[in-house]
Design a protein around this motif. Structure first.
Motif, PDB file in Angstrom:
ATOM      1  N   ILE A  51       0.841  -1.193   0.000  1.00  0.00           N
ATOM      2  CA  ILE A  51       0.000   0.000   0.000  1.00  0.00           C
ATOM      3  C   ILE A  51       0.877   1.245   0.000  1.00  0.00           C
ATOM      4  N   GLN A  52       0.558   2.186  -0.873  1.00  0.00           N
ATOM      5  CA  GLN A  52       1.312   3.443  -0.945  1.00  0.00           C
ATOM      6  C   GLN A  52       0.372   4.622  -0.689  1.00  0.00           C
ATOM      7  N   ASP A  53       0.928   5.661  -0.109  1.00  0.00           N
ATOM      8  CA  ASP A  53       0.127   6.837   0.249  1.00  0.00           C
ATOM      9  C   ASP A  53      -0.002   7.774  -0.951  1.00  0.00           C
ATOM     10  N   LYS A  54      -0.628   7.283  -1.998  1.00  0.00           N
ATOM     11  CA  LYS A  54      -0.886   8.091  -3.186  1.00  0.00           C
ATOM     12  C   LYS A  54      -2.020   7.457  -3.978  1.00  0.00           C
ATOM     13  N   PRO A  55      -2.669   8.215  -4.852  1.00  0.00           N
ATOM     14  CA  PRO A  55      -3.807   7.675  -5.601  1.00  0.00           C
ATOM     15  C   PRO A  55      -3.367   6.667  -6.653  1.00  0.00           C
ATOM     16  N   TYR A  56      -4.320   5.856  -7.092  1.00  0.00           N
ATOM     17  CA  TYR A  56      -4.052   4.924  -8.185  1.00  0.00           C
ATOM     18  C   TYR A  56      -3.755   5.700  -9.474  1.00  0.00           C
ATOM     19  N   ILE A  57      -2.963   5.088 -10.336  1.00  0.00           N
ATOM     20  CA  ILE A  57      -2.727   5.718 -11.626  1.00  0.00           C
ATOM     21  C   ILE A  57      -3.956   5.522 -12.516  1.00  0.00           C
ATOM     22  N   ALA A  58      -4.064   6.317 -13.567  1.00  0.00           N
ATOM     23  CA  ALA A  58      -5.261   6.356 -14.412  1.00  0.00           C
ATOM     24  C   ALA A  58      -5.458   5.049 -15.179  1.00  0.00           C
ATOM     25  N   PRO A  59      -6.713   4.683 -15.435  1.00  0.00           N
ATOM     26  CA  PRO A  59      -6.983   3.451 -16.193  1.00  0.00           C
ATOM     27  C   PRO A  59      -6.394   3.465 -17.592  1.00  0.00           C
ATOM     28  N   SER A  60      -6.295   4.638 -18.214  1.00  0.00           N
ATOM     29  CA  SER A  60      -5.710   4.697 -19.559  1.00  0.00           C
ATOM     30  C   SER A  60      -4.247   4.258 -19.545  1.00  0.00           C
ATOM     31  N   ILE A  61      -3.530   4.587 -18.473  1.00  0.00           N
ATOM     32  CA  ILE A  61      -2.128   4.180 -18.353  1.00  0.00           C
ATOM     33  C   ILE A  61      -2.028   2.674 -18.141  1.00  0.00           C
ATOM     34  N   LEU A  62      -2.935   2.123 -17.331  1.00  0.00           N
ATOM     35  CA  LEU A  62      -2.956   0.679 -17.113  1.00  0.00           C
ATOM     36  C   LEU A  62      -3.201  -0.059 -18.428  1.00  0.00           C
ATOM     37  N   LYS A  63      -4.149   0.444 -19.227  1.00  0.00           N
ATOM     38  CA  LYS A  63      -4.440  -0.176 -20.517  1.00  0.00           C
ATOM     39  C   LYS A  63      -3.227  -0.095 -21.443  1.00  0.00           C
ATOM     40  N   ALA A  64      -2.591   1.057 -21.467  1.00  0.00           N
ATOM     41  CA  ALA A  64      -1.427   1.245 -22.341  1.00  0.00           C
ATOM     42  C   ALA A  64      -0.296   0.293 -21.972  1.00  0.00           C
ATOM     43  N   GLU A  65      -0.061   0.111 -20.668  1.00  0.00           N
ATOM     44  CA  GLU A  65       0.993  -0.796 -20.215  1.00  0.00           C
ATOM     45  C   GLU A  65       0.661  -2.245 -20.557  1.00  0.00           C
ATOM     46  N   ALA A  66      -0.610  -2.622 -20.372  1.00  0.00           N
ATOM     47  CA  ALA A  66      -1.026  -3.993 -20.644  1.00  0.00           C
ATOM     48  C   ALA A  66      -0.948  -4.316 -22.136  1.00  0.00           C
ATOM     49  N   LEU A  67      -1.149  -3.315 -22.988  1.00  0.00           N
ATOM     50  CA  LEU A  67      -1.159  -3.521 -24.435  1.00  0.00           C
ATOM     51  C   LEU A  67       0.201  -3.278 -25.088  1.00  0.00           C
ATOM     52  N   TYR A  81      -8.867  -3.638  -7.763  1.00  0.00           N
ATOM     53  CA  TYR A  81      -9.402  -4.611  -6.814  1.00  0.00           C
ATOM     54  C   TYR A  81      -9.433  -4.138  -5.375  1.00  0.00           C
ATOM     55  N   GLY A  82      -8.821  -3.006  -5.075  1.00  0.00           N
ATOM     56  CA  GLY A  82      -8.902  -2.494  -3.719  1.00  0.00           C
ATOM     57  C   GLY A  82      -7.539  -2.261  -3.091  1.00  0.00           C
ATOM     58  N   ILE A  83      -7.558  -1.666  -1.913  1.00  0.00           N
ATOM     59  CA  ILE A  83      -6.323  -1.336  -1.196  1.00  0.00           C
ATOM     60  C   ILE A  83      -5.518  -2.607  -0.933  1.00  0.00           C
ATOM     61  N   GLY A  84      -4.250  -2.553  -1.279  1.00  0.00           N
ATOM     62  CA  GLY A  84      -3.381  -3.702  -1.058  1.00  0.00           C
ATOM     63  C   GLY A  84      -3.505  -4.773  -2.120  1.00  0.00           C
ATOM     64  N   ARG A  85      -4.310  -4.513  -3.143  1.00  0.00           N
ATOM     65  CA  ARG A  85      -4.494  -5.493  -4.225  1.00  0.00           C
ATOM     66  C   ARG A  85      -4.090  -4.879  -5.561  1.00  0.00           C
ATOM     67  N   PRO A  86      -3.776  -5.727  -6.546  1.00  0.00           N
ATOM     68  CA  PRO A  86      -3.348  -5.201  -7.840  1.00  0.00           C
ATOM     69  C   PRO A  86      -4.514  -4.673  -8.654  1.00  0.00           C
ATOM     70  N   ALA A  87      -4.193  -3.987  -9.727  1.00  0.00           N
ATOM     71  CA  ALA A  87      -5.176  -3.670 -10.756  1.00  0.00           C
ATOM     72  C   ALA A  87      -5.085  -4.784 -11.795  1.00  0.00           C
ATOM     73  N   GLY A  88      -6.098  -4.872 -12.644  1.00  0.00           N
ATOM     74  CA  GLY A  88      -6.090  -5.904 -13.667  1.00  0.00           C
ATOM     75  C   GLY A  88      -6.669  -5.381 -14.969  1.00  0.00           C
ATOM     76  N   VAL A  89      -6.141  -5.875 -16.074  1.00  0.00           N
ATOM     77  CA  VAL A  89      -6.653  -5.505 -17.398  1.00  0.00           C
ATOM     78  C   VAL A  89      -6.907  -6.791 -18.173  1.00  0.00           C
ATOM     79  N   LEU A  90      -8.105  -6.922 -18.719  1.00  0.00           N
ATOM     80  CA  LEU A  90      -8.450  -8.075 -19.537  1.00  0.00           C
ATOM     81  C   LEU A  90      -8.112  -7.753 -20.987  1.00  0.00           C
TER      82      LEU A  90
END
Length: 391
Positions: A51-67, A81-90
């Motif tokens: 857990i880090q004391d900062k907001p999640y990064i934007a979904p567009s960045i997550l999509k760009a990294e996954a692709l 998925y929530g605090i302490g959990r990863p984000a996911g991209v299908l």
């Protein structure tokens, strides 16, 4: 036994033969799946992040990294998925097929990539849903078997229910000190009785996952037949700016708007299918990995304008019932005790075809034994013993 019960026994027995194997497979896989989140959290490190004391990064960045480095691939779903959990991209990749990419939501770094077909619990889920057959065929086979199983549970109680009140107390307990056949008989009947109510709930929620008609039936029944047409509307973009807006920024705007409107939500799902002209959908879930309490949002995919917001409190009873379907099916609607109940009920359901078959086999052997004794008795006449079997 009355003619009615003889008929019921015949139906019960043959329905059991027809559905027994499928019921066993569906029940045992349901057993395994109940604690899949807890087990995967324990064995897979990528399901947790610091857990880090900062907001999640934007979904567009997550999509760009996954692709990245996946030419021609698309991504429609983004999960937080929530605090302490990863984000996911299908991701849908032309070469590798469907992929699930896990990322650190604070940095965007990819922590794990997997195909659903290689995850043990997803394979178990596929077996549970359609026996690894083609989905349209397997779903039908499982659905019919589950409906038959519900009939078996009901007919089983009618057949077993003791006539006299004085017999009921002992009929509700397993006589462990008895012979093994008696113990098996009690395991089938007594455990079946105790599991029936939970098993029927699991069956109905399972059918609701697979069949639209069951979802509609639950929706209509919970709403007492009252229509809620506003809940059936499919929102689409009404913008004239198609192709003229920065859609990357729009998905970020949609996520931030939903997050601001549902500040206490722990988990977010963002749906953005670039191939369709529909809206961007965002669902904000009150609790991570739980799907009951949620707020739903629709945004214009070209402007980010809010088209609709449906908070959990605004939803009809029918929509709430359908939303809680998965949580009820795996027992997590009641937390850990609920999962234990679902696990034990599924385990008992898996045992019923086995104990039932053993009962039938024992009665069949007993019936043959009686026939042999009758022949011996008839041939032993006037102290002259004749062979019991003709050659």
């Amino acid at each position: 036994m009355t003619p009615f019960k003889k008929t019921l026994l015949f139906i019960h027995r043959w329905l059991g033969f027809i559905s027994g194997l499928v019921v066993f497979i569906v029940s045992i896989t349901g057993c395994i799946f109940c604690f899949q989140d807890e087990i995967q959290d324990a064995i897979h490190s990528y399901r947790k992040v610091d857990i880090q004391d900062k907001p999640y990064i934007a979904p567009s960045i997550l999509k760009a990294e996954a692709l990245k480095d996946r030419k021609g691939a698309t991504a429609s779903y983004v999960y937080y998925y929530g605090i302490g959990r990863p984000a996911g991209v299908l991701v849908t990749d032309k070469k590798e097929g469907l992929l699930f990419v896990y990322l650190n939501p604070y940095t965007g770094k990819i922590t794990h990539t997997e195909s659903p077909t290689t995850n043990f619990f997803i394979i178990v889920e596929y077996i549970h849903l359609y026996l690894l057959l083609p989905a349209n065929i397997g779903t039908l086979v499982v659905g019919i078997s589950v409906i038959v199983f519900v009939m078996l549970m009901i007919t089983g109680i009618v057949l077993w229910w003791p006539k006299r009140k004085s017999d009921r107390k002992r009929s509700f307990t397993i006589k462990w000190a008895g012979r093994w056949r008696r113990v098996n008989y009690d395991l089938h009947n007594v455990l079946g009785f105790y599991a029936t109510s939970v098993a029927i709930i699991l069956a109905i929620t399972g059918l609701s996952i697979s069949f639209d008609w069951m979802r509609e039936a639950i929706y209509t029944a919970a709403n007492l037949g009252k229509a809620h047409p506003e809940e059936k509307v499919v929102f689409k973009s009404d913008s004239l700016l198609n192709g003229k807006m920065d859609t990357i920024q729009v998905i970020n705007k949609a996520y931030l708007s939903a997050k601001a409107a549902s500040p206490n939500a722990e988990m977010f799902l963002i749906y953005d299918d670039a191939a369709k002209a529909g809206a961007i959908g965002v669902t904000a879930y009150a609790q991570a990995l739980h799907y009951y309490k949620s707020d739903s949002y629709s945004f214009d995919k070209y402007t980010g304008k809010l088209l609709n917001r449906t908070a959990h409190e605004q939803k009809s009873a029918g929509m709430k019932m359908n939303n809680m379907n998965y949580d009820v099916h795996v027992g997590q609607i009641l937390g850990l005790p609920g999962k234990i109940i679902a696990f034990l009920a599924s385990l008992i359901c898996a045992s019923l075809p086995i104990t039932g078959f053993i009962i039938w086999l024992g009665k069949r052997k007993k019936s043959k034994s009686k026939k042999v004794k009758t022949v011996v008795h008839r041939r032993t006449v006037g102290n002259i013993c004749q062979p019991a079997v003709d050659f």
